[in-house]
Write a protein that holds these residues in place. Structure first.
Motif, PDB file in Angstrom:
ATOM      1  N   VAL A 179       0.850  -1.186   0.000  1.00  0.00           N
ATOM      2  CA  VAL A 179       0.000   0.000   0.000  1.00  0.00           C
ATOM      3  C   VAL A 179       0.886   1.237   0.000  1.00  0.00           C
ATOM      4  N   CYS A 181       1.656   5.201   0.157  1.00  0.00           N
ATOM      5  CA  CYS A 181       1.028   6.295   0.900  1.00  0.00           C
ATOM      6  C   CYS A 181       1.846   7.580   0.750  1.00  0.00           C
ATOM      7  N   LEU A 189      -2.650  12.489   5.880  1.00  0.00           N
ATOM      8  CA  LEU A 189      -2.498  11.415   4.901  1.00  0.00           C
ATOM      9  C   LEU A 189      -3.212  11.829   3.616  1.00  0.00           C
ATOM     10  N   ILE A 192      -3.552   7.023  -0.644  1.00  0.00           N
ATOM     11  CA  ILE A 192      -3.429   5.601  -0.316  1.00  0.00           C
ATOM     12  C   ILE A 192      -3.736   4.807  -1.581  1.00  0.00           C
ATOM     13  N   GLU A 218      -8.042   1.237   4.276  1.00  0.00           N
ATOM     14  CA  GLU A 218      -7.954   2.665   4.603  1.00  0.00           C
ATOM     15  C   GLU A 218      -7.833   2.876   6.111  1.00  0.00           C
ATOM     16  N   ALA A 221      -4.258   2.082   7.169  1.00  0.00           N
ATOM     17  CA  ALA A 221      -3.353   3.158   6.755  1.00  0.00           C
ATOM     18  C   ALA A 221      -3.453   4.353   7.701  1.00  0.00           C
ATOM     19  N   LYS A 222      -4.667   4.724   8.060  1.00  0.00           N
ATOM     20  CA  LYS A 222      -4.859   5.888   8.930  1.00  0.00           C
ATOM     21  C   LYS A 222      -4.333   5.627  10.338  1.00  0.00           C
ATOM     22  N   ASN A 225      -0.565   5.839  10.147  1.00  0.00           N
ATOM     23  CA  ASN A 225      -0.175   7.238   9.976  1.00  0.00           C
ATOM     24  C   ASN A 225      -0.331   8.038  11.266  1.00  0.00           C
ATOM     25  N   TRP A 235       5.268   3.362   2.668  1.00  0.00           N
ATOM     26  CA  TRP A 235       4.430   2.238   2.266  1.00  0.00           C
ATOM     27  C   TRP A 235       4.374   1.192   3.364  1.00  0.00           C
ATOM     28  N   ILE A 251       6.413  -2.026   7.512  1.00  0.00           N
ATOM     29  CA  ILE A 251       6.243  -0.627   7.121  1.00  0.00           C
ATOM     30  C   ILE A 251       7.617  -0.100   6.730  1.00  0.00           C
TER      31      ILE A 251
END
Length: 423
Positions: A179, A181, A189, A192, A218, A221-222, A225, A235, A251
């Motif tokens: 993923v 980013c 962010l 994505i 999602e 990812a959040k 982040n 990523w 990561i």
């Protein structure tokens, strides 16, 4: 307009070549490559610096800063995890902006044990075992990259003698995604993009495609982040467990070698990262609304699900480059001629365009039409969108066409997406 000088270090690996390809055709970027160990970089970078000391050398920082000052480097991209970790810990000593996260984030991302400890209370964190009670399981080095040293263990006889440098995890049998980013300097962010890892070579994806951004991905990812401090591109990798749920693998804070797939969608993460670190405001994302599949051996090849019959293309800094001709674009124009695709030149060239074409030995027969505009004209008013695409180095022109006509738009760095390699 002064160019932004960008250094790629080390400059010989696959992700370094992706950074070169993403930045070298940008009109306001001057790209440099540097390495401590000779690899492929000298064959790619026009501005190449060799024999840089290793990062563990006591003179590295002094010599590296000399290199930065001599070449007036503004931004540095580290391409190896250990180098990124070193730069993150020594950012205040380096005489340029470093595209890397802060030292805490870099240290956590470099060590999978620390990564899993940070996210242990979230359901996307894989099970980590302190002692082995059942098989199969998966072991991976606490610090490593490219799947080096990682192994599926089916029984006790397959275990290494010393497990102290490994993390022992549950076995994840499902599909795997990377993923991509992008995070701005305020921690927001911005982008994505999940992409599949269908075939690997030395840990690098050589076959894959963009995938749907689901609520589950999602959310992961959040959360990542919000718990770490990223700046620019980064990523993470995820894999599905036996219950079809996504679990975190790793990561990273550096450029991935297959970020070319995000770039092929129109999102140039290295370039956007340069702009973020240079303090540019109002970073926006232009993500073309086509799906794309990538397959490569040593180069990238693309197939998009958009069939076009006409190409509208800019002239200055698109067909031309550094007072000469952009050879890759000319290649593409002749490809269009071979395939029966019409090409229309749409330009605000201040001189006589026909005389300039003649001086550059570019035949007007390459173009079905030459559309000469005034400086204040919007190109979108002169484009018929049916089965059309638009190529222009100007972001302002591309975003105007994209928003008004909804057709795919391409920067010069993205021309590879349109290349047909079949012969």
């Amino acid at each position: 307009m002064a160019k932004i000088n960008v250094l790629i270090f080390p400059a010989g690996e696959i992700n370094a070549i992706e950074l070169h390809d993403a930045l070298s055709s940008c009109v306001n970027i001057q790209v440099f490559g540097a390495s401590s160990v000779e690899r492929h970089g000298k064959y790619v970078f026009q501005n190449y610096i060799s024999n840089v000391p290793m990062i563990n050398s006591p003179v590295f920082i002094d010599k590296f800063n000399e290199l930065l000052i001599t070449n007036k480097i503004d931004v540095v991209f580290p391409t190896h995890d250990s180098v990124a970790d070193f730069f993150a810990a020594n950012q205040d000593k380096i005489r340029a902006k470093i595209v890397v996260a802060d030292s805490r984030t870099a240290a956590i991302c470099r060590d999978k044990e620390k990564t899993y400890e940070l996210f242990k209370n979230y359901d996307f964190c894989p099970q980590v075992f302190q002692e082995i009670k059942k098989y199969p399981l998966f072991i991976k080095p606490k610090q490593g990259q490219g799947a080096v040293g990682a192994s599926l263990i089916n029984n006790v006889n397959e275990l290494p003698e010393d497990l102290s440098d490994y993390v022992i995890c549950e076995y994840l049998p499902g599909i795997e995604y990377t993923v991509d980013c992008l995070t701005d300097l305020k921690g927001k962010l911005l982008f994505i993009l999940p992409r599949s890892r269908e075939r690997l070579l030395a840990g690098v994806t050589v076959c894959g495609q963009n995938e749907k951004l689901t609520e589950e991905i999602e959310k992961i990812a959040k959360i990542i982040n919000n718990n770490l401090t990223f700046k620019g591109l980064w990523w993470f990798q995820i894999k599905k467990d036996i219950n079809n749920k996504w679990k975190l693998l790793e990561i990273s804070t550096r450029c991935a070698g297959t970020m070319c797939l995000s770039r092929a969608k129109g999102v140039n993460l290295p370039l956007l990262s340069v702009y973020i670190f240079m303090g540019y405001d109002n970073i926006t994302i232009l993500n073309n609304n086509y799906n794309i599949r990538m397959d490569r051996t040593l180069i990238s090849r693309y197939e998009i699900d958009y069939k076009y019959k006409i190409v509208y293309i800019d002239f200055d800094d698109t067909i031309t480059w550094n007072n000469g001709i952009n050879l890759k674009v000319i290649w593409f124009l002749y490809q269009c001629q071979n395939l029966g695709i019409k090409v229309k030149l749409i330009t605000k060239h201040i001189d006589d365009i026909y005389l300039t074409l003649e001086k550059l030995s570019i035949s007007t027969n390459l173009f079905a039409e030459i559309i000469k505009l005034n400086p204040d004209d919007n190109k979108s008013n002169y484009i018929k969108p049916d089965k059309a695409i638009f190529i222009d180095n100007s972001y302002k022109e591309r975003i105007n066409v994209f928003q008004n006509l909804g057709i795919p738009v391409f920067d010069v760095d993205n021309i590879d997406v349109l290349m047909d390699w079949r012969m």
